[in-house]
Design an enzyme around this catalytic site. Structure first.
Site, PDB file in Angstrom:
ATOM      1  N   GLU A   1      18.038  41.749  46.887  1.00 15.24           N
ATOM      2  CA  GLU A   1      19.040  42.075  47.909  1.00 15.24           C
ATOM      3  C   GLU A   1      18.763  43.443  48.522  1.00 15.24           C
ATOM      4  OE1 GLU A   1      23.088  40.866  47.143  1.00 15.24           O
ATOM      5  OE2 GLU A   1      23.803  42.823  47.806  1.00 15.24           O
TER       6      GLU A   1
ATOM      7  N   TYR B   1      26.023  42.808  54.739  1.00 13.78           N
ATOM      8  CA  TYR B   1      26.706  42.971  56.022  1.00 13.78           C
ATOM      9  C   TYR B   1      27.675  44.130  55.894  1.00 13.78           C
ATOM     10  CZ  TYR B   1      28.682  41.091  60.375  1.00 13.78           C
ATOM     11  OH  TYR B   1      29.071  40.881  61.672  1.00 13.78           O
TER      12      TYR B   1
ATOM     13  N   ALA C   1      30.431  47.391  57.196  1.00 14.84           N
ATOM     14  CA  ALA C   1      31.847  47.393  57.577  1.00 14.84           C
ATOM     15  C   ALA C   1      32.062  47.354  59.087  1.00 14.84           C
ATOM     16  CB  ALA C   1      32.526  48.608  56.989  1.00 14.84           C
TER      17      ALA C   1
ATOM     18  N   ARG D   1      34.531  37.457  51.916  1.00 12.69           N
ATOM     19  CA  ARG D   1      35.687  38.035  52.592  1.00 12.69           C
ATOM     20  C   ARG D   1      35.358  39.446  53.058  1.00 12.69           C
ATOM     21  NH1 ARG D   1      40.767  40.360  49.501  1.00 12.69           N
ATOM     22  NH2 ARG D   1      39.202  42.015  49.288  1.00 12.69           N
TER      23      ARG D   1
ATOM     24  N   ALA E   1      37.426  34.131  51.691  1.00  9.33           N
ATOM     25  CA  ALA E   1      36.040  33.676  51.865  1.00  9.33           C
ATOM     26  C   ALA E   1      35.948  32.154  51.981  1.00  9.33           C
ATOM     27  CB  ALA E   1      35.186  34.174  50.692  1.00  9.33           C
TER      28      ALA E   1
ATOM     29  N   ASP F   1      40.572  33.780  39.024  1.00 13.19           N
ATOM     30  CA  ASP F   1      39.293  34.143  39.641  1.00 13.19           C
ATOM     31  C   ASP F   1      38.334  32.939  39.651  1.00 13.19           C
ATOM     32  OD1 ASP F   1      37.423  36.517  40.441  1.00 13.19           O
ATOM     33  OD2 ASP F   1      36.332  35.391  38.910  1.00 13.19           O
TER      34      ASP F   1
ATOM     35  N   GLN G   1      28.537  39.657  41.109  1.00 16.03           N
ATOM     36  CA  GLN G   1      28.648  41.108  41.105  1.00 16.03           C
ATOM     37  C   GLN G   1      27.814  41.652  39.944  1.00 16.03           C
ATOM     38  OE1 GLN G   1      28.984  43.774  42.655  1.00 16.03           O
ATOM     39  NE2 GLN G   1      31.070  43.392  43.356  1.00 16.03           N
TER      40      GLN G   1
HETATM   41  P1  FAD Z   1      37.376  35.932  48.226  1.00 16.63           P
HETATM   42  O1  FAD Z   1      36.708  34.825  47.507  1.00 16.63           O
HETATM   43  O2  FAD Z   1      38.175  35.597  49.440  1.00 16.63           O
HETATM   44  O3  FAD Z   1      38.355  36.675  47.179  1.00 16.63           O
HETATM   45  C1  FAD Z   1      38.976  37.899  47.552  1.00 16.63           C
HETATM   46  C2  FAD Z   1      40.248  38.094  46.693  1.00 16.63           C
HETATM   47  O4  FAD Z   1      41.227  37.158  47.107  1.00 16.63           O
HETATM   48  C3  FAD Z   1      40.019  37.850  45.210  1.00 16.63           C
HETATM   49  O5  FAD Z   1      40.864  38.723  44.487  1.00 16.63           O
HETATM   50  C4  FAD Z   1      40.467  36.427  45.022  1.00 16.63           C
HETATM   51  O6  FAD Z   1      40.886  36.201  43.694  1.00 16.63           O
HETATM   52  C5  FAD Z   1      41.616  36.324  46.018  1.00 16.63           C
HETATM   53  N1  FAD Z   1      41.802  34.980  46.590  1.00 16.63           N
HETATM   54  C6  FAD Z   1      40.835  34.205  47.155  1.00 16.63           C
HETATM   55  N2  FAD Z   1      41.369  33.043  47.607  1.00 16.63           N
HETATM   56  C7  FAD Z   1      42.696  33.104  47.322  1.00 16.63           C
HETATM   57  C8  FAD Z   1      43.794  32.220  47.566  1.00 16.63           C
HETATM   58  N3  FAD Z   1      43.635  31.039  48.184  1.00 16.63           N
HETATM   59  N4  FAD Z   1      45.021  32.614  47.149  1.00 16.63           N
HETATM   60  C9  FAD Z   1      45.206  33.806  46.533  1.00 16.63           C
HETATM   61  N5  FAD Z   1      44.212  34.681  46.289  1.00 16.63           N
HETATM   62  C10 FAD Z   1      42.976  34.325  46.665  1.00 16.63           C
HETATM   63  N6  FAD Z   1      30.859  43.017  50.865  1.00 16.63           N
HETATM   64  C11 FAD Z   1      30.471  43.336  52.121  1.00 16.63           C
HETATM   65  O7  FAD Z   1      31.245  43.974  52.855  1.00 16.63           O
HETATM   66  N7  FAD Z   1      29.229  42.991  52.605  1.00 16.63           N
HETATM   67  C12 FAD Z   1      28.350  42.294  51.855  1.00 16.63           C
HETATM   68  O8  FAD Z   1      27.248  41.973  52.317  1.00 16.63           O
HETATM   69  C13 FAD Z   1      28.709  41.956  50.512  1.00 16.63           C
HETATM   70  N8  FAD Z   1      27.857  41.274  49.718  1.00 16.63           N
HETATM   71  C14 FAD Z   1      28.248  40.917  48.457  1.00 16.63           C
HETATM   72  C15 FAD Z   1      27.384  40.173  47.664  1.00 16.63           C
HETATM   73  C16 FAD Z   1      27.748  39.784  46.373  1.00 16.63           C
HETATM   74  C17 FAD Z   1      26.783  38.997  45.534  1.00 16.63           C
HETATM   75  C18 FAD Z   1      29.028  40.161  45.856  1.00 16.63           C
HETATM   76  C19 FAD Z   1      29.417  39.769  44.466  1.00 16.63           C
HETATM   77  C20 FAD Z   1      29.897  40.895  46.646  1.00 16.63           C
HETATM   78  C21 FAD Z   1      29.536  41.275  47.949  1.00 16.63           C
HETATM   79  N9  FAD Z   1      30.383  42.001  48.772  1.00 16.63           N
HETATM   80  C22 FAD Z   1      30.004  42.340  50.048  1.00 16.63           C
HETATM   81  C23 FAD Z   1      31.695  42.446  48.278  1.00 16.63           C
HETATM   82  C24 FAD Z   1      32.823  41.400  48.552  1.00 16.63           C
HETATM   83  O9  FAD Z   1      32.972  41.221  49.928  1.00 16.63           O
HETATM   84  C25 FAD Z   1      34.098  41.938  47.912  1.00 16.63           C
HETATM   85  O10 FAD Z   1      33.983  41.889  46.509  1.00 16.63           O
HETATM   86  C26 FAD Z   1      35.389  41.288  48.368  1.00 16.63           C
HETATM   87  O11 FAD Z   1      36.486  42.072  47.876  1.00 16.63           O
HETATM   88  C27 FAD Z   1      35.591  39.882  47.849  1.00 16.63           C
HETATM   89  O12 FAD Z   1      34.869  39.011  48.578  1.00 16.63           O
HETATM   90  P2  FAD Z   1      34.859  37.438  48.241  1.00 16.63           P
HETATM   91  O13 FAD Z   1      33.957  36.811  49.172  1.00 16.63           O
HETATM   92  O14 FAD Z   1      34.708  37.214  46.789  1.00 16.63           O
HETATM   93  O15 FAD Z   1      36.407  37.086  48.634  1.00 16.63           O
END
Ligand code: FAD
Length: 292
Positions: A19, A51, A53, A109, A130, A163, A181
């Site tokens: 990455e 990606y 901010a 997200r 997400a 989660d 993560q």
């Molecule tokens: P989601 O899956 O939407 O989850 C976000 C939060 O919402 C979690 O607490 C989840 O439990 C909760 N949630 C989800 N769905 C629901 C629902 N239906 N009801 C209630 N609660 C819910 N960030 C960046 O800005 N750019 C990047 O390029 C980037 N790359 C990453 C790559 C990896 C491998 C990882 C692990 C993280 C990366 N991140 C990046 C960070 C990531 O965007 C953050 O950790 C963010 O806070 C969560 O993203 P997510 O896609 O898991 O969100």
């Protein structure tokens, strides 16, 4: 060979991936391309570009990913987040990725602009979770989709079970693989895999590997993103506190031990957070003695 990471990771072999993040200036850009050039001969299954901010870093992600697709033998995955974007803007970024020949998107997200611990507020006309982005990307046949996973749970998740439910929802929305993560206990990874399998979902989950080269920096970052550094690891690093070269060597050795435990336990591959440098990743690779 398939251009779709879900096919490649699902074939049962071991996937190795790297990455990168979009560089901020010319010096950073030169460093990134030097790292890409040094890592290309390892023939990773794919490489990914995060990606940012906002603003120009987002254009840089598109430009770098496009150039990787066009000028290297590497298979790129572009990250995409919901932060600050309307659905129409997300569609425009997807158009750019599609036109650039990018076939894999990491649907996230994203964190609030104020930082990972700040409250999340969706953008008007945008997406909240997400899983919604997964659905949107899935509506285009061009893309295979990866998502984020959290061995210690996402910091805002109500529980480890909640989660796991979120990861399952992303798989059911169309994600074909997940990347975790950073974490430092193999048991946390295997417990996550067990929770997801117990829900009847077999999505491949690639462990994200970050070597500890600077303990204070990793602890700071870990606090923000919900990754703890176990006491036994702190002790092993601190035993060399006065010798930066020995700290680094111990960090590499610890990462290689974690990688071995993960692969022996059945992890489908390893995803390395390179921080746009090749040296530590190559050192872990040679300590592992694996071939891709
Ligand atoms: P989601 O899956 O939407 O989850 C976000 C939060 O919402 C979690 O607490 C989840 O439990 C909760 N949630 C989800 N769905 C629901 C629902 N239906 N009801 C209630 N609660 C819910 N960030 C960046 O800005 N750019 C990047 O390029 C980037 N790359 C990453 C790559 C990896 C491998 C990882 C692990 C993280 C990366 N991140 C990046 C960070 C990531 O965007 C953050 O950790 C963010 O806070 C969560 O993203 P997510 O896609 O898991 O969100």
């Amino acid at each position: 060979m398939s251009q779709r990471i879900g096919d490649l990771v699902g074939q049962g072999g071991r996937s190795f991936s790297f990455e990168f993040f979009p560089p901020k200036d010319e010096v950073g850009e030169a460093q990134l391309w030097a790292a890409i050039e040094a890592l290309e001969p390892v023939r990773p299954t794919f490489v990914s570009v995060t990606y940012g901010a906002g603003g120009s870093t987002r254009d840089t992600t598109v430009r770098i990913t496009e150039r990787i697709a066009r000028e290297t033998s590497l298979l790129p995955m572009a990250h995409l987040t919901c932060v600050g974007h309307t659905v129409a803007e997300i569609e425009t970024v997807l158009d750019a990725y599609e036109a650039a020949g990018v076939r894999n998107v990491m649907a996230l997200r994203g964190d609030p602009v104020a930082g990972p611990r700040a409250p999340w507020t969706p953008t008007e006309g945008g997406l909240t979770y997400a899983a919604e982005l997964v659905e949107l990307v899935r509506s285009r046949a061009a893309f295979d989709i990866g998502v984020a996973a959290f061995p210690e749970g996402h910091p805002s998740a109500a529980s480890l079970d909640a989660d796991a439910d979120v990861l399952v929802a992303k798989a059911e929305a169309g994600a074909r693989f997940a990347v975790t993560q950073m974490f430092f206990r193999a048991a946390d990874y295997f417990s996550l895999v067990d929770r997801v399998r117990a829900r009847g979902v077999d999505i491949p989950i690639l462990p994200g590997i970050m070597p500890i080269l600077n303990l204070a920096a990793i602890r700071r970052q870990g606090e923000l993103i919900g990754t703890s550094v176990p006491d036994e690891i702190v002790s092993r690093i601190q035993a060399h506190a006065d010798d930066p070269a020995a700290v680094r060597a111990e960090g590499i050795a610890l990462a290689a031990e974690l990688c071995e435990e993960l692969l022996e336990g059945g992890a489908p591959g390893l995803h390395f957070y390179t921080l746009n440098r090749s040296k530590a990743t190559l050192e872990i690779f040679s300590a592992l003695n694996v071939t891709s």
